[in-house]
Enzyme design. Structure first.
Site: not given
Length: 166
Positions: A58-60, A63
């Site tokens: 999810v963080c990728q 970003t």
């Protein structure tokens, strides 16, 4: 503020800032180990994309979406913030072919998490940062979303609408 991690309650340490509050000036560590300053007064509108770890899916996604939408914004400065080591940011950007990302690590003492009230507690991710989006204009918080479920993406449309009104 009520947040969860995979449906289970989590909490934030300290006092979370609100829209209209002064944005504390904090010096973080970039992927090149240089200084990255967030908050305080800046010539540009700062968009802080805050998340637990670049090593999660999810963080990728967050970003990549922010880079696609805002990396070409002349009036903005997009900064990804996490407690990851700068090397993790560097590895991710190299693997994805992202050359112009500004990344900022809060690994030295967690000053950002403490100042902005975004340090997670009471969950398996304790010590990392919550998922949030903060827009800073003229040294003040102009927009903020703290995502209520840490495993969810932020509201990209709400951010776009807020930026259109600045």
């Amino acid at each position: 503020m009520s947040i969860t991690f995979k449906g289970n309650p989590a909490s934030l340490k300290g006092t979370t800032l609100k829209v209209g509050d002064n944005a504390p000036a904090i010096t973080l560590v970039g992927k090149d180990l240089g200084e990255v300053k967030v908050g305080g007064n800046s010539d540009k509108i700062q968009i802080l994309s805050v998340f637990p770890s670049i090593d999660t899916g999810v963080c990728q996604i967050q970003t990549k979406k922010f880079m696609a939408q805002y990396s070409g914004c002349d009036k903005c400065e997009l900064i990804s913030v996490a407690r990851d080591l700068p090397f993790a940011f560097g590895r991710f950007c190299a693997a994805e072919g992202i050359e112009n990302a500004i990344t900022a690590s809060d690994f030295r003492g967690g000053e950002f998490g403490k100042a902005y009230g975004l340090e997670l507690d009471g969950c398996p991710l304790a010590g990392l940062l919550a998922r949030a989006v903060i827009v800073i204009k003229d040294g003040k918080i102009a927009y903020q979303e703290i995502v209520s479920e840490i495993t969810n993406e932020p509201n990209y449309d709400a951010l776009k609408a807020a930026l259109d009104n600045l």
